[in-house]
Scaffold this motif. Structure first.
Motif, PDB file in Angstrom:
ATOM      1  N   ILE A   1      -5.107   3.414   2.573  1.00  0.00           N
ATOM      2  CA  ILE A   1      -3.699   3.379   2.192  1.00  0.00           C
ATOM      3  C   ILE A   1      -3.179   1.972   2.452  1.00  0.00           C
TER       4      ILE A   1
ATOM      5  N   THR B   1      -0.569  -0.204   3.446  1.00  0.00           N
ATOM      6  CA  THR B   1       0.696   0.001   4.164  1.00  0.00           C
ATOM      7  C   THR B   1       1.833  -0.870   3.641  1.00  0.00           C
TER       8      THR B   1
ATOM      9  N   VAL C   1       2.755   1.604   0.319  1.00  0.00           N
ATOM     10  CA  VAL C   1       2.980   3.036   0.485  1.00  0.00           C
ATOM     11  C   VAL C   1       3.615   3.296   1.848  1.00  0.00           C
TER      12      VAL C   1
ATOM     13  N   GLN D   1       5.726   8.760   1.932  1.00  0.00           N
ATOM     14  CA  GLN D   1       5.038   8.983   0.662  1.00  0.00           C
ATOM     15  C   GLN D   1       3.610   9.471   0.894  1.00  0.00           C
ATOM     16  N   ALA D   2       2.922   8.853   1.828  1.00  0.00           N
ATOM     17  CA  ALA D   2       1.549   9.251   2.130  1.00  0.00           C
ATOM     18  C   ALA D   2       1.512  10.686   2.659  1.00  0.00           C
TER      19      ALA D   2
ATOM     20  N   GLU E   1      -0.492  13.737   0.846  1.00  0.00           N
ATOM     21  CA  GLU E   1      -1.557  14.414   1.588  1.00  0.00           C
ATOM     22  C   GLU E   1      -1.251  15.893   1.769  1.00  0.00           C
TER      23      GLU E   1
ATOM     24  N   THR F   1      -4.854  12.522  -7.182  1.00  0.00           N
ATOM     25  CA  THR F   1      -4.211  11.640  -6.205  1.00  0.00           C
ATOM     26  C   THR F   1      -4.830  10.248  -6.181  1.00  0.00           C
TER      27      THR F   1
ATOM     28  N   ARG G   1      -0.947   6.564  -7.624  1.00  0.00           N
ATOM     29  CA  ARG G   1      -0.067   5.686  -6.851  1.00  0.00           C
ATOM     30  C   ARG G   1      -0.788   4.401  -6.477  1.00  0.00           C
TER      31      ARG G   1
ATOM     32  N   TYR H   1      -2.632   3.640  -2.997  1.00  0.00           N
ATOM     33  CA  TYR H   1      -3.048   4.920  -2.426  1.00  0.00           C
ATOM     34  C   TYR H   1      -4.331   5.352  -3.122  1.00  0.00           C
TER      35      TYR H   1
ATOM     36  N   SER I   1      -6.022  11.359  -1.740  1.00  0.00           N
ATOM     37  CA  SER I   1      -5.817  12.148  -0.530  1.00  0.00           C
ATOM     38  C   SER I   1      -7.128  12.338   0.217  1.00  0.00           C
TER      39      SER I   1
ATOM     40  N   TYR J   1      -2.580   4.618   9.209  1.00  0.00           N
ATOM     41  CA  TYR J   1      -2.040   5.875   8.686  1.00  0.00           C
ATOM     42  C   TYR J   1      -2.997   7.065   8.885  1.00  0.00           C
TER      43      TYR J   1
END
Length: 320
Positions: A206, A208, A211, A215-216, A220, A264, A268, A271, A274, A293
């Motif tokens: 991710i 950072t 995102v 949002q994360a 998830e 997923t 994004r 990202y 997931s 994260y």
């Protein structure tokens, strides 16, 4: 000599496990213990109260029965059951092997994310197909022994839906995480790669700067809930037993995971998909020596497991 197949019941339980017999040789009984949280079993492999061995088995592992109370779930007596430790060991070994293979293709696909005109779509598609095949095969392989979880998300979900007791949940997750960390470092050792090569692993990475934690967490939680909802519907709900049975369910669970990881993985920027398995990210991020994260991989999955448990409490599987 001509042999004839004779179907005999394994016990007087609801599942009636069957074996192939001959007229001259009665083969040994299959060593598979009943377990309500067996993925792909639709609770077909549980023990009926009418079975003569029911009191003795359920006193040690209450989740051998289709239903049990929270008080039984929190009983610590199951920690003394050697067979449960063996099943947890299978979960650890299976998770290690699964994440070792997943880590190899994740590293390979992560490096080509920007190498094609389609951006992340192509590696996400290949990763989803690989995840589908990998998860399906491992559920088939581990289902008869441990239930084929190989994922803390599944184990936590069966606990909150009261299909797995607390001792099993603790042992399974502990062994799954240990196997995942071992797998992560085995991948790193096998590739001779520095920790930096593991920073952008799909499904765990991710950015950072792009995102936010909120949002994360949303991504998830919702993707994990979708996976668990499907897995329970096709692989654990006994109302689907006559529709799918134990044979087709693992394929559908693997297909659901592949779909969730693909959706997923392309949606994004920053990202890479997931987690859908916090142990996987724990192992690969430990090898990367970077945990940006990572707590979201656990908090999101726990949230999804709790929501799924509430659903099955509100609309229970069995009648009172």
């Amino acid at each position: 000599m001509t042999t004839t197949d004779i179907e005999l019941p394994y016990s007087r339980s609801s599942n009636e496990l069957r074996q192939r017999m001959t007229r001259t040789n009665r083969g040994p009984s299959v060593a598979s213990r009943p377990f309500a949280g067996r993925i792909g079993g639709n609770q077909e492999f549980t023990l009926s109260p009418e079975d003569l061995s029911f009191p003795g088995i359920v006193s040690k592992v209450p989740d051998a029965a289709p239903t049990f109370t929270w008080q039984q779930s929190f009983s610590l007596q199951a920690f003394s059951d050697v067979e449960l430790w063996k099943e947890a060991t299978i979960e650890g070994v299976g998770t290690c092997l699964q994440i070792y293979l997943a880590g190899l293709y994740a590293i390979g696909l992560g490096s080509v994310t920007t190498a094609t005109a389609s951006g992340p779509v192509t590696p996400a598609a290949f990763g989803s197909i690989a995840n589908f095949l990998l998860i399906t095969l491992f559920i088939y392989a581990g289902g008869p022994v441990s239930g084929g979880h190989f994922n803390p998300l599944i184990t936590m979900s069966t606990f909150f839906a009261r299909l797995s007791i607390l001792p099993r949940t603790i042992l399974y997750i502990a062994f799954q995480c240990a196997g995942a960390v071992i797998a992560g470092f085995l991948v790193r050792a096998g590739l001779g790669a520095p920790p930096e090569d593991f920073h952008a692993v799909p499904g765990c990475y991710i950015d950072t700067s792009l995102v936010t934690p909120g949002q994360a967490y949303a991504l998830e939680t919702m993707s994990s809930l979708a996976l668990v909802f499907i897995a329970f519907g096709v692989g654990l709900d006994p109302r689907q037993r006559k529709v799918f049975g134990p044979a087709l369910s693992p394929i559908l669970v693997g297909l659901a995971l592949g779909l969730c990881s693909f959706a997923t993985g392309i949606a994004r920027p920053g990202y890479a998909g997931s987690s859908l398995n916090p142990a996987r990210c724990l192992g690969l991020m430990a090898a990367a020596e970077r945990f940006d994260y990572h707590y979201i991989h656990w908090v999101g999955d726990i949230t999804a497991a709790v929501i799924n448990g509430i659903l099955y409490w509100a609309i229970p599987i069995y009648k009172d």
